[in-house]
Design a protein around this motif. Sequence first.
Motif, mmCIF file in Angstrom:
data_model
loop_
_atom_site.group_PDB
_atom_site.id
_atom_site.type_symbol
_atom_site.label_atom_id
_atom_site.label_comp_id
_atom_site.label_asym_id
_atom_site.label_seq_id
_atom_site.Cartn_x
_atom_site.Cartn_y
_atom_site.Cartn_z
ATOM 1 N N VAL A 170 0.824 -1.245 0.021
ATOM 2 C CA VAL A 170 -0.168 0.002 0.089
ATOM 3 C C VAL A 170 0.677 1.213 -0.026
ATOM 4 C CG1 VAL A 170 -1.733 1.344 1.422
ATOM 5 C CG2 VAL A 170 -1.946 -0.996 0.798
ATOM 6 N N SER A 171 1.906 1.221 0.781
ATOM 7 C CA SER A 171 2.728 2.174 0.750
ATOM 8 C C SER A 171 3.521 2.564 -0.500
ATOM 9 C CB SER A 171 3.983 2.208 1.837
ATOM 10 O OG SER A 171 4.583 1.028 1.742
ATOM 11 N N LYS A 172 3.897 1.355 -1.150
ATOM 12 C CA LYS A 172 4.183 1.577 -2.607
ATOM 13 C C LYS A 172 3.332 2.093 -3.609
ATOM 14 C CE LYS A 172 8.099 -2.233 -2.215
ATOM 15 N NZ LYS A 172 8.179 -3.306 -2.636
ATOM 16 N N LEU A 173 2.153 1.631 -3.409
ATOM 17 C CA LEU A 173 0.999 2.230 -4.344
ATOM 18 C C LEU A 173 0.670 3.789 -4.376
ATOM 19 C CD1 LEU A 173 -1.558 -0.681 -4.188
ATOM 20 C CD2 LEU A 173 -0.165 -0.029 -6.183
ATOM 21 N N HIS A 174 0.810 4.080 -3.014
ATOM 22 C CA HIS A 174 0.794 5.381 -2.709
ATOM 23 C C HIS A 174 1.755 6.361 -3.216
ATOM 24 C CE1 HIS A 174 -2.557 5.953 0.405
ATOM 25 N NE2 HIS A 174 -2.245 4.720 0.657
ATOM 26 N N LEU A 175 2.933 5.753 -3.192
ATOM 27 C CA LEU A 175 4.324 6.460 -3.706
ATOM 28 C C LEU A 175 4.029 6.466 -5.357
ATOM 29 C CD1 LEU A 175 6.922 7.886 -3.567
ATOM 30 C CD2 LEU A 175 7.898 5.449 -3.478
ATOM 31 N N TYR A 176 3.473 5.500 -6.027
ATOM 32 C CA TYR A 176 3.345 5.562 -7.465
ATOM 33 C C TYR A 176 2.278 6.465 -7.899
ATOM 34 C CZ TYR A 176 6.404 1.494 -7.867
ATOM 35 O OH TYR A 176 7.631 0.688 -7.715
ATOM 36 N N ILE A 177 1.240 6.525 -6.995
ATOM 37 C CA ILE A 177 0.041 7.636 -7.356
ATOM 38 C C ILE A 177 0.503 8.830 -7.509
ATOM 39 C CG2 ILE A 177 -2.163 8.378 -6.377
ATOM 40 C CD1 ILE A 177 -2.906 5.245 -5.634
ATOM 41 N N GLN A 178 1.322 9.162 -6.426
ATOM 42 C CA GLN A 178 1.770 10.448 -6.196
ATOM 43 C C GLN A 178 2.694 10.834 -7.483
ATOM 44 O OE1 GLN A 178 4.019 11.350 -2.435
ATOM 45 N NE2 GLN A 178 4.150 13.274 -2.960
ATOM 46 N N HIS A 198 0.314 11.686 -10.414
ATOM 47 C CA HIS A 198 -0.349 12.825 -10.248
ATOM 48 C C HIS A 198 0.694 14.031 -10.590
ATOM 49 C CE1 HIS A 198 -3.746 11.421 -7.297
ATOM 50 N NE2 HIS A 198 -3.952 11.144 -8.601
#
Length: 754
Positions: free
Chosen positions: A55-63, A66
């Motif tokens: 989840v932390s990795k996915l948050h980073l990729y989404i940022q 954006h």
Amino acid sequence: MDIAALSNESFNAIDWINGSYNKHLKEIGNEIDKKGPTESNDNDFIAKDFIAKNVSKLHLYIQQVHNAVEETSQKVVSGMPRVVKDALELQTEVEELKKRMHAMRREMTNVQEETGDCMAALERLNTIQTKLQKAKESLQESDGWGNLICELEDCFEHNNLKGAFDKLLSLQKSLQVQEQLVGHAERLAQVEDFKNRLEAVASPNVVQCFSEGSVEHTKQYVSIFSGIQRVAQLEQYYRAVQKNSLQQKWKQILDMQAAESSNQTHFLSVFYNYLLEHCHQQVKWCAQVFHNMQGNIQPVIVIIELLPSLQPSRDSYILQLLKACNERLELLEEYAQANHTFMAHLTAFLEQSKIELSYETHCQLLQSVYGYFHKFIEQYPRIEETQLSTQVDKLLVSQTSAVDSVRHLDNCNQKMFDWLSDACERCSHITDDLGLCRLIEIICGILKKMLENFSKTQRQISLSIDNGTENWSTLQCSMSLLQCLADFQIKLQKFEKSLQIRMSKLKENLISTSSCKISVYKTYDIQEQKKLISNIEKYQKKNMESSSAYASSSIFFTFIYDQIKIHCVETHEIALNVLLKPIEGHLLSIQPSLNPSSDSLMPANMPEFSFAPQECITQIGQYLLTLPQHLEPLLFTPSPLLKQGLEICNVKYTQAVPCADILLSLVVEQCCQVYQSQLLQIKSLSAISSKQFAVDIEYLSSVVEDLGLSISANLSQILILLKAAPENYLALSAGCEPRLVTAIRQMRNIVSTQ
């Protein structure tokens, strides 16, 4: 973590998470084994750890995504004014291009209007130039026309056929060029005259080439005649030579056949065979010589023109042979088959050679082969009638005795119908059944002759009945004649069915002649065809309207069937007369007592048992009782033919009862009828005579009952009226026939109380 899988079109989140989780398990598998047993089995801890990391990795990729999107959108917004400016400049250039195109179109219209008249003038000048050029060439050719004519005349004087042909070709070309000059018609006539002269000079050599069959020399003349457009005349020369040769061969064959008396009737087959062989050779020869499509059919056209023009003609020569020959039908059949065989072989050869004839040419070929034979088709019925009548007259010879006559008729039946079947086959072979209707009329006359012979035999049998004697031989003879009549009818029915089939097929052939490619029907006169079809339809309509029981399926022989039934009934009556003759003799002696004194000596109230039947009645009874033993051997199990003959005579024979019993019942019925008639002729009866006749009738009734039969109703009523007392006569006569009541009352002198 496999981030690339997120852009796949078939991305599935569940599968992707499960795959990543399984991969994570493999990576930490060794570490889990080193830990304690409690921690190694804590799957919840492992899953939570996996979820937290991913989840932390996915948050980073989404940022990161954006940020990239924000940067791209800023670049697009900053570039939009420049794009709008470029679009406006492009629109301005398009408008400028439209204005230039409209201006160019106006300029082109102006140029076209200005130069249109000039182009028309140029075209007119070009046409004038062309005409002047042609006129110049025509004048030049006209100047050389005279020279060509002089050179052509010189070639004719020196008999230089090749040079004359070349000069004539040049003359034709020059004539085409001089078409515009005055006097073209005269020049055209002059060229045609030269063509005629060239043809006249070449014709002897052409005839010689055709006669010798020289291919090379003939080709030269084919090219010459093709050059002067005279191929049709060349083909005429070819046909004339071939027809002359074949005409000579025809005369030669006739002379040879006439010299051989045994084979002189085979001349037509011999000539046809030679003609086929000659046609085979000439088709191959023409294919080498003539190059046009009409060349291959020239041998066929030779046949078309030759056969009707033969001298002597086929029909005249055949007529001579018919006059000197006794077997005229066999001769006609031979020539008809020769026509069919020749036409079939010729058609097969044309199909094999892939030579297609036009419909008109095909009809002409059929007419040339079959046309002459129509006069013999018309004569055939008369010749057939003569032969059949002669055969029948020799066959139907009167015999001395009735037995011999019946036996002779039985033999005649088979011979008669064999001859008729042969006649129908000859009709098919000679006329293709075109003479079938007339043949049927002839057959009707022949059958009437046969029936007349049946009548003569009937009279012989009738005359052979002896008065008052039991003539069992005559009875046997009448039964044999009845069987013979039934056999005659069965054979006639079978024969007629074959005629009906042939007539239906003939009608089909006449209506649809297109289905018969090789057929004499195409050469038959249209009016005669319509007449023949009308006759066939008349027969068929007659069949539908027929009401006769034995002719319900008859088209042709209704009268014959009716006569057969009449003869069967008459023959059956003869048999009955034979059996009734003794009975009639005894019944004629029945008379009342003529001695009144004898009746007066006898009391009128004597009992009935004191009376005995008269001798004539007892003799009749004895005769009736002996009839079964005479009839059963004859009719207990009759032959199918005799059974059918009896059924024609009387419908009672169709019952499931032995024929002997039915005949015996008919004899008893006739006996009662004769007895009744004899009784009613008596003028007066005394009481004693009435009782005597009553006893006689009762005796006869008992005899008939012994035979399993009963006396007639009228005779039973007469018995009641004879036995009735005068005072009760009116009461006892109730229910009896009034005519009998009145007659018996008058005979017994009973006074009516009414």
